[in-house]
Design an enzyme around this catalytic site. Sequence first.
Site, PDB file in Angstrom:
ATOM      1  N   HIS A 135      22.827   7.259  34.120  1.00 38.36           N
ATOM      2  CA  HIS A 135      23.424   6.331  33.155  1.00 38.36           C
ATOM      3  C   HIS A 135      22.591   5.071  32.969  1.00 38.36           C
ATOM      4  CE1 HIS A 135      27.697   8.205  32.948  1.00 38.36           C
ATOM      5  NE2 HIS A 135      26.732   9.098  32.849  1.00 38.36           N
TER       6      HIS A 135
ATOM      7  N   SER B 149      20.973  10.045  28.880  1.00 37.74           N
ATOM      8  CA  SER B 149      20.488  11.420  28.904  1.00 37.74           C
ATOM      9  C   SER B 149      19.211  11.559  28.092  1.00 37.74           C
ATOM     10  CB  SER B 149      21.552  12.346  28.314  1.00 37.74           C
ATOM     11  OG  SER B 149      22.761  12.205  28.999  1.00 37.74           O
TER      12      SER B 149
ATOM     13  N   LYS C 286      33.155  19.175  24.200  1.00 36.84           N
ATOM     14  CA  LYS C 286      32.117  20.202  24.300  1.00 36.84           C
ATOM     15  C   LYS C 286      32.006  20.707  25.744  1.00 36.84           C
ATOM     16  CE  LYS C 286      27.481  21.249  22.696  1.00 36.84           C
ATOM     17  NZ  LYS C 286      26.272  20.769  22.030  1.00 36.84           N
ATOM     18  N   ASP C 287      32.098  19.784  26.702  1.00 38.94           N
ATOM     19  CA  ASP C 287      32.063  20.199  28.106  1.00 38.94           C
ATOM     20  C   ASP C 287      33.274  21.061  28.459  1.00 38.94           C
ATOM     21  OD1 ASP C 287      29.666  19.051  28.679  1.00 38.94           O
ATOM     22  OD2 ASP C 287      30.451  17.298  29.712  1.00 38.94           O
TER      23      ASP C 287
ATOM     24  N   GLU D 122      21.426  35.814  50.763  1.00 36.41           N
ATOM     25  CA  GLU D 122      22.181  35.770  49.518  1.00 36.41           C
ATOM     26  C   GLU D 122      21.203  35.717  48.346  1.00 36.41           C
ATOM     27  OE1 GLU D 122      25.361  36.550  50.101  1.00 36.41           O
ATOM     28  OE2 GLU D 122      26.320  34.664  49.573  1.00 36.41           O
TER      29      GLU D 122
HETATM   30  C1  HEM Z   1      28.459  22.552  48.443  1.00 36.25           C
HETATM   31  C2  HEM Z   1      29.585  23.149  48.534  1.00 36.25           C
HETATM   32  C3  HEM Z   1      29.813  24.442  49.333  1.00 36.25           C
HETATM   33  C4  HEM Z   1      29.086  25.620  49.304  1.00 36.25           C
HETATM   34  C5  HEM Z   1      27.848  25.921  48.447  1.00 36.25           C
HETATM   35  C6  HEM Z   1      29.733  26.534  50.239  1.00 36.25           C
HETATM   36  C7  HEM Z   1      29.306  27.839  50.502  1.00 36.25           C
HETATM   37  C8  HEM Z   1      29.928  28.727  51.379  1.00 36.25           C
HETATM   38  C9  HEM Z   1      29.550  30.106  51.567  1.00 36.25           C
HETATM   39  C10 HEM Z   1      28.384  30.827  50.879  1.00 36.25           C
HETATM   40  C11 HEM Z   1      30.419  30.649  52.471  1.00 36.25           C
HETATM   41  C12 HEM Z   1      30.466  32.108  52.964  1.00 36.25           C
HETATM   42  C13 HEM Z   1      31.454  32.891  52.137  1.00 36.25           C
HETATM   43  C14 HEM Z   1      31.622  34.278  52.658  1.00 36.25           C
HETATM   44  O1  HEM Z   1      30.685  35.085  52.536  1.00 36.25           O
HETATM   45  O2  HEM Z   1      32.689  34.553  53.185  1.00 36.25           O
HETATM   46  C15 HEM Z   1      31.321  29.614  52.884  1.00 36.25           C
HETATM   47  C16 HEM Z   1      32.347  29.777  53.805  1.00 36.25           C
HETATM   48  C17 HEM Z   1      33.202  28.770  54.234  1.00 36.25           C
HETATM   49  N1  HEM Z   1      33.246  27.463  53.763  1.00 36.25           N
HETATM   50 FE1  HEM Z   1      32.054  26.697  52.311  1.00 36.25          FE
HETATM   51  N2  HEM Z   1      30.815  25.903  50.805  1.00 36.25           N
HETATM   52  C18 HEM Z   1      30.888  24.623  50.300  1.00 36.25           C
HETATM   53  C19 HEM Z   1      31.831  23.668  50.626  1.00 36.25           C
HETATM   54  C20 HEM Z   1      32.767  23.773  51.668  1.00 36.25           C
HETATM   55  C21 HEM Z   1      33.641  22.713  52.117  1.00 36.25           C
HETATM   56  C22 HEM Z   1      33.665  21.311  51.543  1.00 36.25           C
HETATM   57  C23 HEM Z   1      34.403  23.234  53.156  1.00 36.25           C
HETATM   58  C24 HEM Z   1      35.491  22.582  54.010  1.00 36.25           C
HETATM   59  C25 HEM Z   1      35.901  21.391  53.851  1.00 36.25           C
HETATM   60  C26 HEM Z   1      34.028  24.614  53.329  1.00 36.25           C
HETATM   61  C27 HEM Z   1      34.605  25.477  54.260  1.00 36.25           C
HETATM   62  C28 HEM Z   1      34.248  26.805  54.438  1.00 36.25           C
HETATM   63  C29 HEM Z   1      34.877  27.704  55.372  1.00 36.25           C
HETATM   64  C30 HEM Z   1      36.047  27.388  56.326  1.00 36.25           C
HETATM   65  C31 HEM Z   1      34.217  28.953  55.240  1.00 36.25           C
HETATM   66  C32 HEM Z   1      34.512  30.258  56.023  1.00 36.25           C
HETATM   67  C33 HEM Z   1      35.429  31.117  55.216  1.00 36.25           C
HETATM   68  C34 HEM Z   1      34.676  32.207  54.478  1.00 36.25           C
HETATM   69  O3  HEM Z   1      33.624  32.621  54.932  1.00 36.25           O
HETATM   70  O4  HEM Z   1      35.188  32.663  53.458  1.00 36.25           O
HETATM   71  N3  HEM Z   1      33.034  24.898  52.414  1.00 36.25           N
HETATM   72  N4  HEM Z   1      31.011  28.449  52.187  1.00 36.25           N
END
Ligand code: HEM
Lengths: 404, 250
Positions: free
Chosen positions: A214, A218, A242-243, A286
């Site tokens: 900002h 942009s 638009k968004d 992945e």
């Molecule tokens: C930048 C944001 C985030 C990304 C890119 C991300 C990505 C991921 C990925 C790729 C998995 C594995 C999914 C699977 O194969 O099961 C996962 C699992 C998990 N994430 Fe995140 N996550 C993010 C934010 C968060 C936040 C903020 C929390 C908690 C406050 C969180 C909690 C968990 C938990 C508890 C799991 C295990 C459950 C599971 O595997 O399904 N994540 N996350």
Amino acid sequence: MANLNKKNKGVIDWIDYRLPIVSFLKHSAVDYPTPKNLNYWWNFGSLAGFFLLVQIITGIILSMHYTAHVDHAFDSIEHIMRNVNHGWLIRYIHMNGASFFFIVVYIHIFRGLYYGSYKAPRELLWWLGILILLLMMATAFMGYVLPWGQMSFWGATVITNLFSAIPFIGESITQWLWGGYSVDNPTLSRFYTLHFLLPFLIVGVVILHIVALHTHGSNNPLGIDKKGPQDTIPFHPFYTIKDLFGLSFVLTIFFTVVFFAPDYLGHPDNYVPADPLKTPAHIVPEWYFLPFYAILRAIPDKLGGVIAMFSAIFVLFLLPWLDTSKVRSATFRPIYKKLFWIFVLDALILGWVGSKPAEGIYIIISRLATLYYFVHFLILLPLLGKFEKNRPLPESIGKPVLAE
Amino acid sequence: MKNFIIIFLLFSYTLNLFSAEEALKPEQYNFSFSKPLGKINKNSAQRGLQVFIEVCASCHGLKHVAYRSLEELGYNKDQVNSIAAQFQIDDLPNEEGEILKRKAIYSDYFVEPYKNLNEAKTANNGAYPPDLSLMVKARKDGANYVRSLLLGYNEPPSGFDVGEGYYNKYMAGNVIAMPQPLYGDDVEFSDGTKATLEQEVNDLVTFLTWTSMPDLENRRAAGIKVIFFLLVMTILFYISYRKIWSELKT
Ligand code: HEM
């Protein structure tokens, strides 16, 4: 005092007079003057922000039911899938949300590459973006370890082992990362902590990213600076609507995947509980890491591979200076435009060979594609700025036709 | 835009090419749930449960599945209790600290066939029978794979050494440690369906698809509503977008 009271037209004004959050929002999301010629590629920034929020909200809900222990992690995910109300939905959104977050951010980055959005005065804006990408990668990598399936375990083992390539101190660093002599419970537990923490750091960097945006506004498809109010329109309602349209469209695709092919982007091996004694036939990360994985494996030397992989991202930091052309938008750079699409193709080829076993023809392809990746940034772009004759730039955003 | 479409096609192609396995690709079969909006055939899944209990349960567990969830296949609570009662489970320690067996009930999870991994390995020549709760999700094209595997036992080609195992062209490496579990007429279905080998296998795979994805029917039903809603919303936003921007041009 009397004067003050006169100003208080309502609760909102009362608050805003003391803490100007309302006028801040009005300034940056309502009145914010935006170039009038932005195309759909400019939708992907707000989409990325949306998916970050989705990940945080679904992640917090998952964390209420998840257990970060090697003996319980896999089972606790199945507990979420089977017993928690709508747990399957929350988890499938989080799993596929990570993929869509990367799709959206990669498109956002390629948009920047095409329209030269990294050039002055937006170098720091660009840097903050790459920092977000790095944090996202770390977050997603550690998240993928949490379900403690076969790919979780072996992916974590392969990637943490990379650090052992560092001369002299590599072994110690790797053991320090693991908290032991292999990927085990201490590793899982710290990855969980960091996976919870990093997204909030990302939010912080996103805020800085937007402040930087900002400051100069942009960029736009013509890549020329705005000359005055005739070139801009207020963000609201023009770009809010638009968004919203773009968001709604992408959500339709997203939820089609979530509801009808939720495991399409994942790997079946991650539904097999982690077994340190049984190595899977192919260890693949992945999909969003595949191009970098290909670069890693293209170099015959372990340390060299690690350096190449990190350089592939680091080179993006240097891009504002490697690209010597003064013209931003590829629209007016006939040769760069071609090189851009070749580069896109190169990145896709890298992603594809990254999914293949490192043998035979695949090694050759990955080496050529890796070579081209760096040639693009380190040789072609610096030279091109010196030799390329750009098409004439329009005089202003408001009257782009004048130039023709 | 043209470029974009080309790139997009290339990209989806890339995703399609994921992992290449050496074993034979599973034969494609049209199950009740194969189409995007298909459902689990309840009668078939009930017969599959019967095959599982009478044949597979002596070696394979189903540890993520609770007996109570069998109600989703159309059983009532009493029927579920009598299904569970066929299994013996460790009770809580009694007052003397002994752990006695009791009949499993509604709220228990499927009882494991072996006390631990080593017992499972010893009983099966060193290979352990994996838990089947998630089998359909844990293999590529899982439903077709399990079906092909169970129908795919053959004599090994001459000169092929199977060692302690058995020849199966769908298994990675073509050797499997599991002896052929089904031949046809292994069970007698209570609904009168003839228990041919193919019938048993199809029913079993239907059951195992449900154990892997108990969310499948709810998910697809909710999906239709959500996608319909989103399509309408997208169209409305598009119309508003065009309307708001048309004011700008004049
Ligand atoms: C930048 C944001 C985030 C990304 C890119 C991300 C990505 C991921 C990925 C790729 C998995 C594995 C999914 C699977 O194969 O099961 C996962 C699992 C998990 N994430 Fe995140 N996550 C993010 C934010 C968060 C936040 C903020 C929390 C908690 C406050 C969180 C909690 C968990 C938990 C508890 C799991 C295990 C459950 C599971 O595997 O399904 N994540 N996350």
